[in-house]
Scaffold this active site. Structure first.
Site, PDB file in Angstrom:
ATOM      1  N   ARG A 145      12.935  65.074  11.902  1.00 58.30           N
ATOM      2  CA  ARG A 145      12.802  66.777  11.805  1.00 58.30           C
ATOM      3  C   ARG A 145      13.946  67.010  11.143  1.00 58.30           C
ATOM      4  NH1 ARG A 145       7.673  68.381  12.859  1.00 58.30           N
ATOM      5  NH2 ARG A 145       6.798  67.420  14.748  1.00 58.30           N
TER       6      ARG A 145
ATOM      7  N   THR B 213      -0.791  65.678   7.929  1.00 56.00           N
ATOM      8  CA  THR B 213      -0.247  66.657   9.326  1.00 56.00           C
ATOM      9  C   THR B 213      -2.024  66.379   9.812  1.00 56.00           C
ATOM     10  OG1 THR B 213      -0.981  68.662  10.228  1.00 56.00           O
ATOM     11  CG2 THR B 213      -1.602  69.180   8.047  1.00 56.00           C
TER      12      THR B 213
ATOM     13  N   ASP C  27      -3.125  67.854  12.886  1.00 55.14           N
ATOM     14  CA  ASP C  27      -3.024  69.200  12.773  1.00 55.14           C
ATOM     15  C   ASP C  27      -4.579  69.443  11.682  1.00 55.14           C
ATOM     16  OD1 ASP C  27      -1.231  69.635  14.548  1.00 55.14           O
ATOM     17  OD2 ASP C  27      -0.470  71.227  14.158  1.00 55.14           O
TER      18      ASP C  27
ATOM     19  N   TYR D 233       1.080  62.808  22.689  1.00 53.55           N
ATOM     20  CA  TYR D 233       2.079  61.636  22.157  1.00 53.55           C
ATOM     21  C   TYR D 233       1.367  60.340  22.016  1.00 53.55           C
ATOM     22  CZ  TYR D 233       5.248  64.627  22.116  1.00 53.55           C
ATOM     23  OH  TYR D 233       6.528  66.344  22.228  1.00 53.55           O
TER      24      TYR D 233
ATOM     25  N   ILE E  61      -1.923  60.679  21.283  1.00 53.68           N
ATOM     26  CA  ILE E  61      -2.838  60.783  20.103  1.00 53.68           C
ATOM     27  C   ILE E  61      -1.893  60.260  18.701  1.00 53.68           C
ATOM     28  CG2 ILE E  61      -4.279  62.324  18.270  1.00 53.68           C
ATOM     29  CD1 ILE E  61      -5.385  63.394  21.123  1.00 53.68           C
TER      30      ILE E  61
END
Length: 482
Positions: free
Chosen positions: A190, A244, A246, A403, A405
């Site tokens: 990141r 992503t 999400d 973590y 997943i």
């Protein structure tokens, strides 16, 4: 770009004097003459926007041993995909016009890159997601096999890898089994976004195709890279491949890795159900990924019939009082003896006490650091039970599979999806498009301007049928205070 089509027929509003059957007959007759309103084709950036003298070449697929292009094989400029395909023709709701549309993804008849002169760079940024290695593999194999590109490089460690690491040369033999592995073989990180250093490194190393794989923050960085390349008038094409877990990136149907995440979440929910059912007054608590959206929690709940309550960031909830979570769980424990609670990581963050330092804490991507809503809920549930049910047995089993997943390989559906994304990206970039994202819209793959995707969010619409289905499955409260 507006594409003219016949004007839409207006469907008259019903008259109070008409009977229901007359209203239906009139509406049916009106719809017989319905025509579509103008379409607004979203402009897609192209290298020729600032490099007017570029020469085109026949698509190498014409001579590829695996392809025998026929009429209709190549995508034309007139092939478009509508962003919206559901319309209410009753006249009760306004129909948006003009209708936004996007260029369809796929191979073009002419290309703007000579394969022997291509130097492609592939980078993965941000957190892990199932399918990253599949996208990398399919980019390498697709460039190599479809377009005879031989100079393909992986950039280690995310954005900072452009200027801090040496690129790794990739080949189909090297990446052969990567789709069966979780994580990213290129490594990721990141932060590390330094625009000047990144674009300088791209230019100095001779890369003319850049494939950027990442989430919404990564896409915002890709927009800046694209804009700087345009400012310098470099023949370098940039494509974003949205990632992503999400599923919070807007416009496209879904992000890769999402379906794998929902599938893997079932294991955690099933384990929580077993633990809760095997205890006296047992609660199984599962925290799933979802900082700003609750798609994983929602779909995992719908896929599993053992969840009693689903908490997502889009729906505020409260603990105490009538209609609150504690009242609901108390009733469910009395009825069934156990309960299963699924919570997205971004839910309830405003309820958790924070210190002044915690209110300002940010991660390397600049996001507010979230507190552990699962741990907080477990503590609050225990306090509630000790207060209202002293000396009665009670158990809360808290499972956080985040973590587990993130780190698994993509399932079959996501692997196929990743392949189509990679090939769509290659076809678009070879055709000279730049500053775009590829992804499915209403089941068809499209090219979308990068800046649109970087700004768009995909939140759960709690007013639609899907959230109503969750409520019908769990029978949970709506958390509206009286």
């Amino acid at each position: 770009m507006a594409v003219s089509c016949p004007e839409a027929t207006t469907v008259a509003a019903p008259s109070n004097a008409e009977s229901p059957s007359e209203q239906q007959q009139r509406q049916d007759q009106s719809l017989d003459n319905f025509s579509f309103a103008p379409v607004s084709l979203q402009r897609l950036p192209h290298l020729t926007d600032y490099l007017q003298d570029l020469q085109t070449l026949p698509n190498p697929l014409d001579s590829n041993h695996f392809f025998h292009p026929t009429d209709g094989f190549y995508i034309s400029p007139g092939d478009v995909i509508l962003r919206q395909i559901l319309y209410d023709l009753s006249g009760m709701f306004p129909v948006p016009a003009p209708h936004p549309a996007y260029h369809r993804a796929g191979p073009r008849k002419r290309v703007f890159f000579e394969p022997s002169q291509v130097r492609a760079a592939i980078v993965t940024c941000g957190g892990l997601c199932p399918g990253l290695n599949t996208v990398i593999r399919e980019l390498v194999v697709g460039l190599w096999e479809l377009y005879d590109v031989r100079e393909i490089y992986g950039i280690p460690a995310g954005y900072r890898g452009f200027y801090s690491w040496e690129p790794v040369k990739l080949s189909p033999k090297m990446v052969q089994g990567w789709h069966q592995r979780g994580g990213t073989a290129l490594e990721t990180s990141r932060g590390g976004f330094d625009l000047e250093k990144i674009v300088n490194a791209i230019e100095e190393k001779g890369f003319n195709q850049v494939y950027i794989i990442g989430g919404d923050g990564t896409m915002r960085g890709a927009v800046k890279i694209f804009e700087e390349i345009c400012r310098r008038k470099l023949k370098i094409a940039v494509v974003g491949i949205p990632k992503t877990v999400d599923n919070d990136i807007g416009i496209i149907d879904r992000s890769f890795g999402f379906q794998t995440a929902v599938e893997m979440a079932q294991q955690a929910i099933n384990a929580a159900h077993v633990e809760a059912e095997s205890a006296v007054n047992g609660i199984g608590l599962v925290k799933l990924m979802g900082r700003s959206t609750g798609h994983i929690a929602l779909h995992a709940t719908l896929s599993n019939r053992d969840v009693d309550c689903c908490l997502i960031p889009e729906v505020e909830f409260f603990l105490e009082g009538k209609g609150g979570l504690l009242e609901f769980l108390d009733r469910r424990l009395k009825e069934n003896g156990h309960a299963v609670l699924v919570v997205a990581e971004g839910a309830g963050q405003d309820l958790i006490p924070r210190t002044a330092a915690q209110k300002e804490e940010r991660d390397e991507s600049g996001n507010l650091v979230f507190l552990d809503v699962g741990g907080w809920l477990k503590s609050e549930l225990k306090k509630w039970w000790d207060r209202d049910h002293p000396n009665e047995l009670f158990t809360v089993k808290y499972i956080d599979p985040t973590y587990m997943i993130r780190a698994v390989p993509a399932n079959a559906t996501d692997n196929l999806y990743c392949t189509l994304l990679a090939h769509s990206a290659i076809h678009g970039i070879m055709a000279g498009y730049t500053g775009f994202v590829c992804g499915p819209i209403n089941g068809n793959y499209a090219y979308i301007p990068l800046d649109e995707v970087a700004k768009a969010k995909n939140v759960v619409n709690t007013g639609d049928h899907k959230w109503a289905w969750v409520r019908s499955v769990t029978n949970q409260p709506d958390f509206l205070r009286s």
